[in-house]
Design a protein around this motif. Structure first.
Motif: not given
Length: 90
Positions: A31-46
């Protein structure tokens, strides 16, 4: 970046976040990895659409069950990270 390169970036980030064989860090909970990755989506990194496919296809969970330690695998409410039907139509 090509679509393939963007897909590989998502896979690489996920593996790096959850890996337990790194001497400099602990592997994160699913869950933590997915949350971090979602943050990266929001910041347009992925890529948003590829990240959503990563979730809806179940690839994240299939990988987790095969390669992560049981204590790292917790519940992930993927619907939190997906667009609502109304926002998807926009």
């Amino acid at each position: 970046m090509s679509p393939l390169a963007r897909m590989m970036a998502i896979a690489d980030i996920f593996e790096a976040l959850t890996a337990v064989d790194r001497p400099y860090k602990k592997g994160k909970l699913l869950s933590e990895a997915i949350r971090i990755m979602h943050s990266m989506v929001e910041n347009q990194h992925i890529d948003r659409e590829l990240f959503q496919l990563f979730l809806t296809s179940g690839v994240y969970l299939k990988y987790a069950k095969q390669f992560m330690q049981a204590e790292q695998i917790d519940m992930v409410a993927i619907e939190v990270y997906l667009p609502t039907p109304a926002s998807a139509a926009l």
